[in-house]
Design a protein around this motif. Sequence first.
Motif, PDB file in Angstrom:
ATOM      1  N   UNK A  25       0.784  -1.224   0.000  1.00  0.00           N
ATOM      2  CA  UNK A  25       0.000   0.000   0.000  1.00  0.00           C
ATOM      3  C   UNK A  25       0.822   1.283   0.000  1.00  0.00           C
ATOM      4  N   UNK A  26       2.103   1.176   0.236  1.00  0.00           N
ATOM      5  CA  UNK A  26       2.914   2.394   0.304  1.00  0.00           C
ATOM      6  C   UNK A  26       3.994   2.350  -0.750  1.00  0.00           C
ATOM      7  N   UNK A  27       4.327   3.543  -1.239  1.00  0.00           N
ATOM      8  CA  UNK A  27       5.465   3.638  -2.136  1.00  0.00           C
ATOM      9  C   UNK A  27       6.602   4.313  -1.400  1.00  0.00           C
TER      10      UNK A  27
ATOM     11  N   UNK B  78       6.546   7.018   9.319  1.00  0.00           N
ATOM     12  CA  UNK B  78       6.505   6.386  10.641  1.00  0.00           C
ATOM     13  C   UNK B  78       5.760   5.059  10.561  1.00  0.00           C
ATOM     14  N   UNK B  79       4.629   5.077   9.838  1.00  0.00           N
ATOM     15  CA  UNK B  79       3.842   3.848   9.710  1.00  0.00           C
ATOM     16  C   UNK B  79       4.661   2.763   9.029  1.00  0.00           C
ATOM     17  N   UNK B  80       5.306   3.145   7.940  1.00  0.00           N
ATOM     18  CA  UNK B  80       6.076   2.149   7.201  1.00  0.00           C
ATOM     19  C   UNK B  80       7.151   1.545   8.097  1.00  0.00           C
ATOM     20  N   UNK B  81       7.882   2.420   8.777  1.00  0.00           N
ATOM     21  CA  UNK B  81       8.934   1.927   9.667  1.00  0.00           C
ATOM     22  C   UNK B  81       8.330   1.026  10.746  1.00  0.00           C
ATOM     23  N   UNK B  82       7.229   1.485  11.314  1.00  0.00           N
ATOM     24  CA  UNK B  82       6.586   0.706  12.372  1.00  0.00           C
ATOM     25  C   UNK B  82       6.172  -0.681  11.896  1.00  0.00           C
ATOM     26  N   UNK B  83       5.651  -0.745  10.675  1.00  0.00           N
ATOM     27  CA  UNK B  83       5.171  -2.017  10.155  1.00  0.00           C
ATOM     28  C   UNK B  83       6.300  -2.942   9.714  1.00  0.00           C
ATOM     29  N   UNK B  84       7.438  -2.344   9.382  1.00  0.00           N
ATOM     30  CA  UNK B  84       8.507  -3.161   8.810  1.00  0.00           C
ATOM     31  C   UNK B  84       9.602  -3.537   9.795  1.00  0.00           C
ATOM     32  N   UNK B  85       9.685  -2.798  10.884  1.00  0.00           N
ATOM     33  CA  UNK B  85      10.887  -2.906  11.704  1.00  0.00           C
ATOM     34  C   UNK B  85      11.152  -4.331  12.210  1.00  0.00           C
ATOM     35  N   UNK B  86      10.129  -4.977  12.740  1.00  0.00           N
ATOM     36  CA  UNK B  86      10.369  -6.306  13.323  1.00  0.00           C
ATOM     37  C   UNK B  86      10.750  -7.345  12.261  1.00  0.00           C
ATOM     38  N   UNK B  87       9.970  -7.454  11.167  1.00  0.00           N
ATOM     39  CA  UNK B  87      10.369  -8.433  10.147  1.00  0.00           C
ATOM     40  C   UNK B  87      11.774  -8.163   9.588  1.00  0.00           C
TER      41      UNK B  87
ATOM     42  N   UNK C 165      12.990   2.400  -0.640  1.00  0.00           N
ATOM     43  CA  UNK C 165      13.696   1.134  -0.503  1.00  0.00           C
ATOM     44  C   UNK C 165      12.821  -0.081  -0.808  1.00  0.00           C
ATOM     45  N   UNK C 166      11.651   0.152  -1.391  1.00  0.00           N
ATOM     46  CA  UNK C 166      10.700  -0.948  -1.565  1.00  0.00           C
ATOM     47  C   UNK C 166      11.278  -2.111  -2.383  1.00  0.00           C
ATOM     48  N   UNK C 167      11.829  -1.749  -3.552  1.00  0.00           N
ATOM     49  CA  UNK C 167      12.403  -2.784  -4.418  1.00  0.00           C
ATOM     50  C   UNK C 167      13.530  -3.522  -3.719  1.00  0.00           C
ATOM     51  N   UNK C 168      14.330  -2.766  -3.026  1.00  0.00           N
ATOM     52  CA  UNK C 168      15.452  -3.336  -2.281  1.00  0.00           C
ATOM     53  C   UNK C 168      14.954  -4.318  -1.220  1.00  0.00           C
ATOM     54  N   UNK C 169      13.896  -3.915  -0.502  1.00  0.00           N
ATOM     55  CA  UNK C 169      13.354  -4.775   0.548  1.00  0.00           C
ATOM     56  C   UNK C 169      12.837  -6.086  -0.022  1.00  0.00           C
ATOM     57  N   UNK C 170      12.134  -5.978  -1.155  1.00  0.00           N
ATOM     58  CA  UNK C 170      11.631  -7.178  -1.812  1.00  0.00           C
ATOM     59  C   UNK C 170      12.760  -8.155  -2.072  1.00  0.00           C
TER      60      UNK C 170
END
Lengths: 286, 288
Positions: free
Chosen positions: A111-113, B8-17, A116-121
Motif C-alpha cells: 500500500x505504500x510507495x 513512521x507507519x512504514x517503519x513501524x510495520x517493517x521494523x520487526x520483520x 527502498x521498496x524494491x530493495x526490501x523485496x
Amino acid sequence: MKKLHTADENSTFIINSIQGRLSAYMILVGGVFLVFAPLFLLLIVSLKGKTEYLMNGVYSWPENFLNLENYITAFIEGRFAIGFWNTFLLILFSVPLALFLGTMLAYALGRFNFKLKGFLFAAFLIPTFIPGMTVTIATFTLIKALGLYNTMFAGIILYIGTDIMQIYIFLQFINQIPIALDESAQIDGASKFRIYWSIILPQLKPAIATTFILKVLAIYNDFFTPYIYMPKVRTAATSLNSFAGDRMADWPLMSSAIIFIAIPTILVYVFLQKFIIGGVTDGAVK
Amino acid sequence: MERKSDRMTIVGFLIVPVISLILFSYYPLFKLFQISFTNWNGMSTSMEYVGFKNYLDIFSQRELFEVFANNMAYVIMAVIQQFAGLFLAILLSSNIKMKNTFRAILFMPYIINGVAVAFMFNYMYDFTNSPINMVLNLMGLKPISFFSMSYASNFSLAFISFWKYVGFTMVIYLAALQSISHEIYEAARVDGASFFQTIRLITFPNIKKVFQISLLLSFNGALQVYFEPFLITKGGPNGRTATFITKTLNLAFDYGKYGKAAAMGVVLLIIIILITLIQKMFLKEGGA
C-alpha cells in the motif's frame, strides 16, 4: 464399436482404450496400496502384545483389537504429554506472531510507495535461495550467543521469520482490495494501523487461514529446529526420536509410538484435505 | 506532515520483520564465512584465524567425495520422483473416476510427521522380522539387508523421501497442467492426436518451466538431505550412508570442529548457488 469418451471440464487427457484406462487405474490403485500398506501394518502390529508378535509376526489379525497396552506404555514412557504440550505452546506463540508480522509487512509493501521498496523485496527474496541446512552451524552460534539455546524462545523466534511465499500470497489478496476503501476510511480519520486492522486484515482471512494451517503442520512436523537448538525442550517429533533410542527392536511398542505422533496431522488432513492441498499449490506455483 | 506520518507507519510495520531478517538470514550467512576461516571449537570464547586451512583439509580428504557419492543416490531418486509425480498428475488429469480421492490419498504422506515416517520404514526394512523380508521368506527368497555396506543402502533411505514427497510433486504438476488452456487440447483432439502424442507435443513444452524449477528444488533438497540417515543409520555402517549434511553436523556437534563444518557449509552453499545459476541460464535459453 469404439466408444469415444468425451472431455469434461476436469479432464485434459482422454484415454480411449480399455487397456489404457485399466492400466491407469491399476497404477493409481498401486500407489494407494503403497501409501496405505505400511501404515496399515503398523496399526495391526501396534495392537499386538510382545509374545503375540513373537509368535504370530506381522501378518495376522491382532487377537484383541482393543489391546491398547502398547499405546499406554508408549504414551507414558515416551512422555508424549510433555512433547505435545510443548509443541502446542510453540504453535500458540509463534503462529499468530508470524501471521501478524507477515500481514503487516505485506500491507506496508502493498500500500505504500517508498524508496527502498524494491530493495526490501529483494532482501526478502534472496534468503529463499540460501539453502537452510548449510548455515545451521552459524545460526546455532547465534542462538547460543542470544542466550536462547535450550529455551522455547529459540523455536519461537526461528518460526516467526517471514518467508517470501507468505508475502506473495498476502500481497495478491491486498492488491485485490480496492484502494478506495482505504481512502474513505482515511477521510473518516482512521489511522494507518486502524486501516490495516479493520479493512485489510478481514479481507486477508482466506490467506491467513491457509497460512495458519500450513504453519501449524510445519511446526508440528519439524524435527530439526527443536533437536538442534533446544534439545531439552521435548516436542512431539523429538520425543518420538528419544523414545526410539533403545526400544527400536520392540516393534509393537514402537509402532504405537509412531502412530501416536503421526495421527494428529493425519486427522487434520482428513478434515482439511482440499484446503491444505490448495494452500500448498498456491504457495508453490506462484 | 502527511508524509512524515506515512514514513513512521512504514517503519513501524517493517521494523520487526526486517530485524529478524537481518538477524536470522543475513547475519548467519556472514558468520558462516567467518567461522569457516577459523579453528573454533564451539566452546572457547576466542577463535584463531587459520586462513584456507579448513577448505584445503576438506578437499584433500577422500571423505568429501564419498559423501557426495552417497548424496547422488538422493539426486537420482529426486529425478525419478519428478517423472513419477508428473506421470501421476497426467493420470489424474485424464477421464478417470475418483480423481479427488486418488489425489487426496497420494498426497497424504506429505503431511505425516517425518520422524514417524522414518521409523515406520526402519521397521519395513528391518532385517530379521520386517514385513518385507517375511514375504520374501514365504516365497523362498533370501532376506534383503536394506542397510548394509552396499551402496544400495542409500537408495533404501532415499526411497523414504520418495514415498513422502512424490504426492507433493504430483500436486504441483496437477496445478501446472490445469493452467494449460483447454482449447489447445481440444484442437489436438480434433486433429486426432493420441494420448502419448498429446503429452509429448502439448504437455511437455507447456510445463517445461515448472518442471525445471521443481527439478531444481528437489536437486537442492537431495544435496541437503540429512533426515533419514541421521535418524535411522546415523550415517553408518562405517560412513556408508553419511551425507554431506550429516557429516557437517557430525563434525560440529560430535567433534567440535566448527571451523571445518562451517567450511563444508560454505562449499555446499556455493555448489547449490552454481547449480541454480546454471539452471537459470538454461531457463533463459529455453524460454527465448
